[in-house]
Design a protein around this motif. Sequence first.
Motif, mmCIF file in Angstrom:
data_model
loop_
_atom_site.group_PDB
_atom_site.id
_atom_site.type_symbol
_atom_site.label_atom_id
_atom_site.label_comp_id
_atom_site.label_asym_id
_atom_site.label_seq_id
_atom_site.Cartn_x
_atom_site.Cartn_y
_atom_site.Cartn_z
ATOM 1 N N VAL A 97 0.677 -1.191 0.048
ATOM 2 C CA VAL A 97 -0.040 0.115 0.110
ATOM 3 C C VAL A 97 0.740 1.118 0.060
ATOM 4 O O VAL A 97 0.527 2.278 -0.827
ATOM 5 C CB VAL A 97 -0.930 -0.017 1.194
ATOM 6 N N ASP A 98 1.910 1.374 0.811
ATOM 7 C CA ASP A 98 2.781 2.297 0.751
ATOM 8 C C ASP A 98 4.145 2.189 0.120
ATOM 9 O O ASP A 98 5.156 2.942 0.107
ATOM 10 C CB ASP A 98 3.176 2.708 2.370
ATOM 11 N N THR A 99 4.098 1.101 -0.996
ATOM 12 C CA THR A 99 5.156 0.899 -1.786
ATOM 13 C C THR A 99 6.649 0.688 -1.101
ATOM 14 O O THR A 99 7.519 1.303 -1.542
ATOM 15 C CB THR A 99 5.282 1.554 -3.007
ATOM 16 N N LEU A 100 6.650 0.065 -0.093
ATOM 17 C CA LEU A 100 7.640 -0.230 0.680
ATOM 18 C C LEU A 100 8.328 -1.310 0.909
ATOM 19 O O LEU A 100 7.576 -2.336 0.996
ATOM 20 C CB LEU A 100 7.721 0.462 2.179
ATOM 21 N N ILE A 101 9.679 -1.498 0.988
ATOM 22 C CA ILE A 101 10.293 -2.801 1.355
ATOM 23 C C ILE A 101 11.130 -2.595 2.532
ATOM 24 O O ILE A 101 11.576 -1.486 2.670
ATOM 25 C CB ILE A 101 11.314 -3.450 0.312
ATOM 26 N N HIS A 102 10.916 -3.520 3.562
ATOM 27 C CA HIS A 102 11.514 -2.901 4.829
ATOM 28 C C HIS A 102 12.579 -4.185 5.357
ATOM 29 O O HIS A 102 12.578 -5.162 5.200
ATOM 30 C CB HIS A 102 10.663 -3.025 5.902
ATOM 31 N N VAL A 103 13.812 -3.577 5.949
ATOM 32 C CA VAL A 103 14.641 -4.311 6.406
ATOM 33 C C VAL A 103 14.514 -4.655 7.935
ATOM 34 O O VAL A 103 14.617 -3.540 8.665
ATOM 35 C CB VAL A 103 16.217 -3.839 6.082
ATOM 36 N N VAL A 104 14.509 -5.830 8.376
ATOM 37 C CA VAL A 104 14.332 -6.173 9.850
ATOM 38 C C VAL A 104 15.019 -6.830 10.535
ATOM 39 O O VAL A 104 15.938 -8.045 9.779
ATOM 40 C CB VAL A 104 12.763 -6.576 9.820
ATOM 41 N N ASP A 105 15.712 -6.651 11.964
ATOM 42 C CA ASP A 105 16.425 -7.474 12.396
ATOM 43 C C ASP A 105 15.600 -8.774 13.036
ATOM 44 O O ASP A 105 14.681 -8.604 13.536
ATOM 45 C CB ASP A 105 16.862 -6.869 13.847
ATOM 46 N N THR B 32 8.515 1.139 -6.848
ATOM 47 C CA THR B 32 7.905 2.152 -7.670
ATOM 48 C C THR B 32 6.673 1.821 -7.756
ATOM 49 O O THR B 32 5.555 2.390 -8.526
ATOM 50 C CB THR B 32 8.529 2.006 -9.088
ATOM 51 N N ALA B 33 6.141 0.359 -7.332
ATOM 52 C CA ALA B 33 4.693 0.108 -7.659
ATOM 53 C C ALA B 33 3.820 -0.235 -6.249
ATOM 54 O O ALA B 33 4.597 -0.871 -5.264
ATOM 55 C CB ALA B 33 4.527 -0.978 -8.626
ATOM 56 N N SER B 34 2.783 -0.114 -6.132
ATOM 57 C CA SER B 34 1.639 -0.725 -5.011
ATOM 58 C C SER B 34 1.209 -2.113 -5.356
ATOM 59 O O SER B 34 0.516 -2.362 -4.480
ATOM 60 C CB SER B 34 0.675 0.235 -4.772
ATOM 61 N N THR B 35 1.732 -2.754 -6.308
ATOM 62 C CA THR B 35 1.296 -4.130 -6.527
ATOM 63 C C THR B 35 2.354 -5.167 -6.299
ATOM 64 O O THR B 35 2.288 -6.221 -6.766
ATOM 65 C CB THR B 35 0.656 -4.108 -7.897
ATOM 66 N N ILE B 36 3.397 -4.712 -5.369
ATOM 67 C CA ILE B 36 4.442 -5.624 -5.207
ATOM 68 C C ILE B 36 3.981 -6.613 -3.982
ATOM 69 O O ILE B 36 3.195 -6.367 -3.344
ATOM 70 C CB ILE B 36 5.868 -4.877 -4.431
#
Length: 449
Positions: free
Chosen positions: A411-419, A432-436
Motif C-alpha cells: 500500500v505504501d510501496t515499501l520494502i523493509h529491512v528487519v532484525d 515504484t509500484a503498489s502491487t509488489i
Amino acid sequence: MKKRNFVILFFLAGLILLHCMPDRMPPAPVENTRPQFVQFAAEDSGAYAVGLRDPITMFFDEPMDLSTFPGNFTLESPKGVIPGSFSQQDSIVVFTPSQDMAPASYYTATIRGGVQDANGNSLTLDTEWSASAWFFSAGQYSENGFPRVFIADRSFDKLYLVGNFHEYLSESSEVIQPRGMAFSPDGQHLLVVSKQLNGQVSVLNPATFGKIQDAAVGSGPEEIAVAADKLFVTDVTGRTISVLGVPGYAPLATISFQDGFSPRDIAYNPANNRVYVSNNVLNRPGTFKVLDANTFQELATLENLLSGRRTEKLQASTDGQWVVIQQEQTDLILLLDANTNQVADTIIIPVPQNKDMDIYDNQLYVGSSGGFLFKYDLNSRVLTATLTFPSRCDGVAVAPYGEILYATTPVDTLIHVVDIETLNLIRSAKVTASTIAKLVVSPENYTSP
C-alpha cells in the motif's frame, strides 16, 4: 618620644591583628551550571554494518568527568552488555569497546543523567532521564556486499531489484506474470515461474538481472519447489506437476493425478525427501498429496486438513519435523507432522489475514493483512515478537544467513529491512509500484553500483 613609641606599637599591633583575622576576600566562583548532552555521533545513530569494535562518540557542551561514566553508560544488545573504556578530547567523550560486539545484532547505546562535568555538576537530578541511539552491527549480510532482493509485481509483469542493503536499483519486464520464485541449489540462478498458457520457468542471472533461458513447463504454472537435483513446478491450469532437472533445466517428468486433484502450493522436505502439494479445487481445499521426490510416486492423500479456504503457502521447518501450512485469508496455520502425516498443532495469528511466511532455524515469521509481522518459535508455538507496519504485510523473506529479513507493504510501496532476532525495523525503501507482493533473497552477497 613616648608619643612616637606609642604610634609604632599601635602600628605593629594592627599588623598582628590583621594577620590573625580570617581572609574575608571572596573565593573564586565555582561554576554550577549543569552540562548539556548534545548528541551521539551520526555514525552511531541508526547505522547498519557497524564494525564490531567501532567506538561510540558522545558530544557535550563542556568537558566531562570520565570517572562518572562507567555507571551511567551502557552499550548492549539482547546478547549482553559490551565492556569498554572512556576517553575525552575537549567536550567529546568516546567509548571504545574492549571486546567484539556480537555480529548482526541490534545495539542500543544509553547515556544517563548521572554523568558529571569537571566541576561535579550532573546532567540532571531526574533519575529517569536518559538518551539513547541504536545501530545494527556488521555480519555475514554485509561481507563483500549485501544480498539482493527480487520482488514480483504480478499486475504489471515486472520484477524489482533491491540491493546495497535497502536501495531500489532497477526493474525488469523479461518475465510475464511472475509467480513463485526460488534460487537454484547452487545459488547461481534466480528461478521465476511465468504463469502463461504455455508455462515457463525463467532463469535469470542474479548478478546482472538478465535472463539466461526459459524452461518449458505445463499450463498456467504457479509455484516452485527446489530439491538438490530437480525442480517441481505446479501447473494449476494443466493440473499437473512439471519436474525439471538441475543443472540444465531439462524436463524429467510430468506428474498427473486421476482423482481430480489440482496442484496449487508445493514444498520440498529434504529431511525425508518428500514433496507436499496442496489442492487448488475450491470444494476440496483440505486435500493434500505426499510424493516421493525420486520416484514421483504418490505416497499418501491427506483429506480434510483445511475447510473453506485454500492454502497461502507450504514450507518445511528447518529440522524437517514439520510441514507448515498457511491458509489464505484466515488466521490459521497448521503444523503437519512429517513422519505421521497428522496435524500435530495449530497456530492462530492474533490479527488476520495470512499473507506470507518464512522459516529460519525453526523460527516462523508471518506477515498479515492487518499490518503485522509475527515471530513464532515452532518448537514451543509461542509468539515471541511482533512488528507493526502502517499497512498490510504481503511478503516475508529471511536472508540466507538468518540475520535479517525483508518484508513488503504494498500500500505504501515499501520494502523493509528487519532484525530477525528482535523484529526491530532497520531500514525502509521505496519501490515504484503498489502491487509488489512476494519476494526472494539471494543466497550470496553482491556489490552494486
